[in-house]
Design an enzyme around this catalytic site. Sequence first.
Site, mmCIF file in Angstrom:
data_model
loop_
_atom_site.group_PDB
_atom_site.id
_atom_site.type_symbol
_atom_site.label_atom_id
_atom_site.label_comp_id
_atom_site.label_asym_id
_atom_site.label_seq_id
_atom_site.Cartn_x
_atom_site.Cartn_y
_atom_site.Cartn_z
ATOM 1 N N GLY A 1 41.392 -39.261 -28.617
ATOM 2 C CA GLY A 1 40.505 -39.845 -27.586
ATOM 3 C C GLY A 1 41.028 -41.301 -27.174
ATOM 4 C CB SER A 2 39.287 -43.852 -25.234
ATOM 5 O OG SER A 2 38.367 -44.408 -26.138
ATOM 6 C CB THR A 3 43.828 -47.010 -26.709
ATOM 7 O OG1 THR A 3 44.633 -45.709 -26.095
ATOM 8 C CG2 THR A 3 44.462 -47.852 -27.631
ATOM 9 C CE LYS B 1 30.811 -37.481 -32.298
ATOM 10 N NZ LYS B 1 30.350 -37.443 -31.033
ATOM 11 C CD GLU C 1 44.665 -42.532 -21.157
ATOM 12 O OE1 GLU C 1 43.849 -42.990 -21.868
ATOM 13 O OE2 GLU C 1 45.129 -41.521 -21.333
ATOM 14 C CB CYS D 1 45.877 -37.910 -24.017
ATOM 15 S SG CYS D 1 45.731 -36.372 -24.836
ATOM 16 C CD GLU E 1 46.490 -36.985 -28.371
ATOM 17 O OE1 GLU E 1 46.786 -37.971 -27.679
ATOM 18 O OE2 GLU E 1 45.949 -35.789 -28.030
HETATM 19 P P1 ADP Z 1 35.047 -41.604 -23.726
HETATM 20 O O1 ADP Z 1 34.761 -43.242 -23.991
HETATM 21 O O2 ADP Z 1 35.678 -41.107 -22.647
HETATM 22 O O3 ADP Z 1 33.668 -41.030 -24.308
HETATM 23 P P2 ADP Z 1 35.817 -41.618 -26.533
HETATM 24 O O4 ADP Z 1 37.362 -41.574 -26.753
HETATM 25 O O5 ADP Z 1 35.014 -42.772 -26.811
HETATM 26 O O6 ADP Z 1 35.954 -41.264 -25.010
HETATM 27 O O7 ADP Z 1 35.144 -40.457 -27.107
HETATM 28 C C1 ADP Z 1 35.858 -39.340 -28.014
HETATM 29 C C2 ADP Z 1 35.002 -39.149 -29.083
HETATM 30 O O8 ADP Z 1 34.743 -40.196 -29.904
HETATM 31 C C3 ADP Z 1 33.859 -38.407 -28.799
HETATM 32 O O9 ADP Z 1 33.574 -37.417 -29.827
HETATM 33 C C4 ADP Z 1 32.808 -39.732 -28.873
HETATM 34 O O10 ADP Z 1 31.496 -39.205 -29.371
HETATM 35 C C5 ADP Z 1 33.534 -40.132 -30.460
HETATM 36 N N1 ADP Z 1 33.155 -41.785 -30.505
HETATM 37 C C6 ADP Z 1 32.786 -42.657 -29.395
HETATM 38 N N2 ADP Z 1 32.656 -43.805 -29.934
HETATM 39 C C7 ADP Z 1 32.798 -43.676 -31.459
HETATM 40 C C8 ADP Z 1 32.634 -44.542 -32.510
HETATM 41 N N3 ADP Z 1 32.550 -45.773 -32.312
HETATM 42 N N4 ADP Z 1 32.785 -44.074 -33.697
HETATM 43 C C9 ADP Z 1 33.393 -42.775 -33.798
HETATM 44 N N5 ADP Z 1 33.224 -41.868 -32.804
HETATM 45 C C10 ADP Z 1 33.193 -42.386 -31.622
#
Ligand code: ADP
Length: 491
Positions: free
Chosen positions: A238-240, A185, A393, A294, A260
């Site tokens: 992605g984000s924490t 995804k 961050e 990151c 990560e």
């Molecule tokens: P940002 O907040 O900058 O968009 P994220 O860390 O939320 O960064 O996004 C990284 C990935 O995680 C993207 O593919 C996003 O669609 C996905 N994502 C965001 N929220 C969720 C969630 N609740 N469950 C699973 N995947 C998610």
Amino acid sequence: MGSHLSTTVAQGRALMNLIDGKPVDALSGQRIDVACPSDGNVFASVPASGAADVDRAVKAARRAFDAGPWSRTPAFERGRLLTKLGLLVEKHGDELAALESRDTGKPLRQGRADVAATMRYYEFYGGAADKIHGDTIPFLDGYTALTLREPHGVVAGIIPWNYPMQILARVAGAALAMGNTLVVKPAEDASLSTIRIAELALEAGFPEGVFNVITGYGRDAGAALSAHPGVDYVTFTGSTLTGTAIQQAAAVNNRGVTMELGGKSPQIVFADADIEAALPYLVNAIIQNGGQTCSAGSRILIEKPVYGQVASALADRFSKLTAGPHEADLDLGPMINAKQRDRVAGFIAAAEEAGVPLLARGSVAHDAPSGGFYVSPALFGAVDPAAAIAQEEVFGPVLSLFPFEGEEQAIALANGTEFGLVAGVWTNDGGRQHRVAKRVRAGQVFVNAYGAGGGVELPFGGFKKSGHGREKGFEALFDMSATKTVVFRHG
Ligand code: ADP
């Protein structure tokens, strides 16, 4: 079909999920507009997939894992397929670099660097696929015990928007090398290269159902994928905050995860360092990809005797940095979207309001399109280690400087955030290089160098809130597989 989707991408039409080797729309028919961050203009769209689409993709991956030809494909053959995919990435390098650059707004040369790293991941894991093996274990008399390294099954990869093609490659390279099947995804803001790479994987000869892609929002497709009981392992970059949500979802099924997450990575500059050699690294580590990395080096700790010298050299360089559209290939591109631009601008404004000294500001190219999401780089110092820009961050081109006195204080400051992803140490004292590298809590430590991204051979991952599990290198192959112990009693 090879050229079908790429033509679609180039012409900016409606792109599709790739499930079981076929392009399919979301069952709801809903779509997400894809805008170029350099000008804000929509140039493509992707399916806004939901739980039912996720279910289809997971079932396809499950079938391919349980019963398809993949389950009987030997390790060396999996490796060959990955190597072929790497060669296809190389062959289509210009197209992929341009696509990634347009989709994310990153300067074209960064798009090219991402293609080179992507190629290396598939090459590296192509070569590694048949070189991971188990052990035989001395056990009781009359027994033989051995271990097999087996794939988890269906791996879900949730990919961020900052380095989509590279991060997909490190996930897919390791997962497929070990014999897993994949449901990926990508981020709603940057899905295009993922669709294109999955298509190239089909062309390379990966069987249908092995490499599935579903696009969509995190809260819909991402959440459904991480909670799906048919998924055996989840890997996320992605984000924490999102990492925590994904772990909670995966915990319902007790699935393993690799996380990560964020960073607030320090570079420590001691007074004896070769400062001229350090300067380009200090700047690049926060400017690369607009600071949306990151492992960005977002804090620089400087020993007091050279603080003034380093601060003014950095201020000089920062004041000359320019942000502009991806195709202009300037120092940095725009932020990924308006939300991210506003967030970064908010950090800068709040720091200024709080009285943190602003040492320098770069600029935005005068002809940058007004619809783009630009932020000019900002350099702050001396920053209070408790300030928000010292602890959180930012994920943008914002660099903070901190003076320190002696090794102990440097280590305390370096370790003084909730993160622990990467660190840089600049000193010519050999003993200090080793002492500091050992005591800094970070998944990677660079001495007299700094490498944000790249380095496919180097295990990568976090301590503390930066996550757990390791990607890249051989280590990722262990995360992407499970040990099975087999015991024979033969008398
Ligand atoms: P940002 O907040 O900058 O968009 P994220 O860390 O939320 O960064 O996004 C990284 C990935 O995680 C993207 O593919 C996003 O669609 C996905 N994502 C965001 N929220 C969720 C969630 N609740 N469950 C699973 N995947 C998610």
